[in-house]
Design an enzyme around this catalytic site. Sequence first.
Site, mmCIF file in Angstrom:
data_model
loop_
_atom_site.group_PDB
_atom_site.id
_atom_site.type_symbol
_atom_site.label_atom_id
_atom_site.label_comp_id
_atom_site.label_asym_id
_atom_site.label_seq_id
_atom_site.Cartn_x
_atom_site.Cartn_y
_atom_site.Cartn_z
ATOM 1 N N HIS A 18 12.952 7.312 -0.536
ATOM 2 C CA HIS A 18 11.681 6.881 -1.112
ATOM 3 C C HIS A 18 11.882 5.641 -1.987
ATOM 4 O O HIS A 18 12.455 5.729 -3.059
ATOM 5 C CB HIS A 18 11.121 8.036 -1.934
ATOM 6 C CG HIS A 18 9.772 7.808 -2.536
ATOM 7 N ND1 HIS A 18 9.553 7.791 -3.889
ATOM 8 C CD2 HIS A 18 8.571 7.598 -1.948
ATOM 9 C CE1 HIS A 18 8.268 7.593 -4.126
ATOM 10 N NE2 HIS A 18 7.643 7.479 -2.970
ATOM 11 N N ARG A 19 11.434 4.490 -1.492
ATOM 12 C CA ARG A 19 11.647 3.188 -2.157
ATOM 13 C C ARG A 19 13.148 2.896 -2.289
ATOM 14 O O ARG A 19 13.577 2.241 -3.238
ATOM 15 C CB ARG A 19 10.965 3.145 -3.528
ATOM 16 C CG ARG A 19 9.548 3.726 -3.544
ATOM 17 C CD ARG A 19 8.884 3.608 -4.894
ATOM 18 N NE ARG A 19 7.682 4.455 -4.959
ATOM 19 C CZ ARG A 19 6.933 4.663 -6.024
ATOM 20 N NH1 ARG A 19 7.238 4.053 -7.144
ATOM 21 N NH2 ARG A 19 5.874 5.455 -5.983
ATOM 22 N N GLU A 45 12.491 3.936 3.196
ATOM 23 C CA GLU A 45 11.047 3.761 3.041
ATOM 24 C C GLU A 45 10.736 2.410 2.415
ATOM 25 O O GLU A 45 11.313 2.034 1.394
ATOM 26 C CB GLU A 45 10.423 4.848 2.154
ATOM 27 C CG GLU A 45 8.906 4.835 2.307
ATOM 28 C CD GLU A 45 8.092 5.113 1.063
ATOM 29 O OE1 GLU A 45 8.632 5.095 -0.045
ATOM 30 O OE2 GLU A 45 6.875 5.295 1.223
ATOM 31 N N ASP A 47 7.372 0.335 1.105
ATOM 32 C CA ASP A 47 5.933 0.143 0.874
ATOM 33 C C ASP A 47 5.657 -1.342 1.028
ATOM 34 O O ASP A 47 6.365 -2.167 0.450
ATOM 35 C CB ASP A 47 5.555 0.561 -0.553
ATOM 36 C CG ASP A 47 5.758 2.034 -0.823
ATOM 37 O OD1 ASP A 47 5.297 2.856 -0.017
ATOM 38 O OD2 ASP A 47 6.382 2.356 -1.856
ATOM 39 N N HIS A 60 5.881 -1.359 -4.241
ATOM 40 C CA HIS A 60 4.949 -0.235 -4.257
ATOM 41 C C HIS A 60 3.584 -0.608 -4.816
ATOM 42 O O HIS A 60 2.552 -0.333 -4.220
ATOM 43 C CB HIS A 60 5.525 0.936 -5.050
ATOM 44 C CG HIS A 60 4.570 2.088 -5.143
ATOM 45 N ND1 HIS A 60 3.639 2.204 -6.152
ATOM 46 C CD2 HIS A 60 4.354 3.136 -4.310
ATOM 47 C CE1 HIS A 60 2.909 3.281 -5.946
ATOM 48 N NE2 HIS A 60 3.321 3.871 -4.837
ATOM 49 N N GLU A 127 5.241 1.892 4.967
ATOM 50 C CA GLU A 127 3.889 2.236 4.518
ATOM 51 C C GLU A 127 3.036 0.996 4.339
ATOM 52 O O GLU A 127 3.400 0.073 3.598
ATOM 53 C CB GLU A 127 3.932 3.011 3.193
ATOM 54 C CG GLU A 127 2.511 3.328 2.724
ATOM 55 C CD GLU A 127 2.386 4.228 1.505
ATOM 56 O OE1 GLU A 127 3.413 4.693 0.971
ATOM 57 O OE2 GLU A 127 1.238 4.445 1.091
HETATM 58 O O1 G3P Z 1 4.687 7.347 1.240
HETATM 59 C C1 G3P Z 1 4.902 8.623 0.755
HETATM 60 C C2 G3P Z 1 4.757 8.526 -0.691
HETATM 61 O O2 G3P Z 1 5.584 7.465 -1.057
HETATM 62 C C3 G3P Z 1 3.348 8.219 -1.064
HETATM 63 O O3 G3P Z 1 3.241 7.900 -2.367
HETATM 64 O O4 G3P Z 1 2.675 6.280 -4.045
HETATM 65 O O5 G3P Z 1 5.052 6.773 -3.591
HETATM 66 O O6 G3P Z 1 3.747 5.457 -1.960
HETATM 67 P P1 G3P Z 1 3.708 6.531 -2.999
HETATM 68 CA CA CA Z 2 5.171 5.204 -0.118
#
Ligand code: G3P
Ligand code: CA
Length: 263
Positions: A18-19, A45, A47, A60, A127
């Site tokens: 995540h990021r 991941e 964004d 993000h 994303e």
């Molecule tokens: O993309 C899954 C999760 O990351 C969604 O929340 O705000 O961290 O992008 P966010």
């Molecule tokens: Ca995300």
Amino acid sequence: GPSSVTAAGVGKFVIIAHRGASGQAPEHTMAAYQLALDQGADYLELDIHMTKDKQLIAIHDDTVDRTTNGQGKVNSLTLSEIKQLDAGSRFNQNFPDKAKPYYRGQTILTLEEVIGKFGGSVNYYIELKKTQQYSEMADKLLRFLNAHQLIGTLGVHGQVIIESFHEDTLKYLRNKSSELILVQLTDNPWNIDLAKIASYADGVGPNYTKINQKFIETAHQHGLLVHCWTVNNETDMIKLINWNVDGIFTNYVDRARIIGTVF
Ligand code: G3P
Ligand code: CA
């Protein structure tokens, strides 16, 4: 449907960084992505937002304020302005126990830079953020992924997954390509129609704090993968794996790797 996901493996629990390894390094920087891969992430991941001059970048928020030494909305700054920002020092200040000298001076990255660095050897979980602000973003992403042979006839199926909270964007992408793997994100998993999601997406990405085992079972009955966010502690990881989750987004790939190996 999920049975067509090959790169990540069907029935295999996937760990989505995540990021990047954002629990230990400044999010969405090369340091965070490299650490995530070193720790055994299955997917990085990213964004995605778009700069004033229409470049796809990994960040993000829709401003640079939280993560850099700069200020302003991403879509009001040019790429060259954004590349001058320090995307690591803030992390060092906020998390002195995790600070590393080389985090200072890490930069915000273009999608091009990330894929230029890791290429076809890595899986990407992308994303599309705030798509209402960026009308051409989905098309730009598709052209880019095709040009880099990450999707399309030359791509490895499953190497790229595209996620979004924006249903319209996912439907648009589905119409452009039946081959893409698409995941509908939701912060409201009890208020969605899984049958409808299954008509245009391959998976659902719920906030894990709002689901139970029944949700995962029902999504699976609709042929949907379930990738939960953002799961950072071991107890929750074990619980979700026991519920047969297909993957998790985590800031701590190292923890998930250990748990995922044991359970
Ligand atoms: O993309 C899954 C999760 O990351 C969604 O929340 O705000 O961290 O992008 P966010
Ligand atoms: Ca995300």
